[in-house]
Design an enzyme around this catalytic site. Sequence first.
Site, PDB file in Angstrom:
ATOM      1  N   HIS A  10      26.089  14.467  34.029  1.00 48.62           N
ATOM      2  CA  HIS A  10      26.539  13.176  34.673  1.00 48.62           C
ATOM      3  C   HIS A  10      26.634  12.308  33.477  1.00 48.62           C
ATOM      4  CE1 HIS A  10      22.986  11.273  34.330  1.00 48.62           C
ATOM      5  NE2 HIS A  10      22.337  12.219  35.013  1.00 48.62           N
ATOM      6  N   GLU A  84      18.393  16.854  40.325  1.00 44.80           N
ATOM      7  CA  GLU A  84      17.805  16.972  38.838  1.00 44.80           C
ATOM      8  C   GLU A  84      16.144  17.367  39.082  1.00 44.80           C
ATOM      9  OE1 GLU A  84      17.234  17.308  36.020  1.00 44.80           O
ATOM     10  OE2 GLU A  84      17.659  15.731  34.989  1.00 44.80           O
TER      11      GLU A  84
END
Length: 208
Positions: A10, A84
């Site tokens: 990201h 994550e």
Amino acid sequence: MTTTLYLVRHGETYENHDHIFQGVLDTKLTPKGLAQTEGLGRYFKAIPIDKAYTSPLSRARMTAEGALTYHPEIKAEIVDDLHEIEGGELQGLDFDTCNQRFNNIMVTFRKNPSAFDPPGGESLPQVYRRFTKAVNTLVRQNLGKTILIAAHGTVIQTWINYAWGRSEDQIKLAFLPNGSVSKFTFDDELNVKIDYLGDVSYMDTQAE
């Protein structure tokens, strides 16, 4: 028959910039991070994509949307296990504070990653098992196709170790830049090959 995976980290968040442990906090992209999502659109403009997947966290979802700008027919599907690392009590703390409160835990993270086990969170071996299983499942569901996955720095590191042939107790870290693209290809037996890691060449190009 070749199956192709593009794994995208990201774009930059404020926490990345300030060296704060994010984990599964739903953080926002900086202006640089937003520009990276636009650049990713140009990067993937001429690359055929059959399917796309993303972590449920908004920083990854926004990155996937940017990467698919020129593929409006493709919508990134949310897969929970692409999130994550769950950082537990470290989340929201800067790295220095993490070290002060938890016995130099970020030093362990860098020097002995397989021993990293944040209080109230996931150990890195647990992340390795979760993320590699999720990615391999998506690959098996898309044999012969090209897929894009938007995810996060730590989980991507576990996949790279898997692709290198390292087990969960041998993890080594070499973090890739925010907004970077890594490419992997799989043969008929699903043996994985690393084509390249951490490409950010699009950042030096101008928008068309």
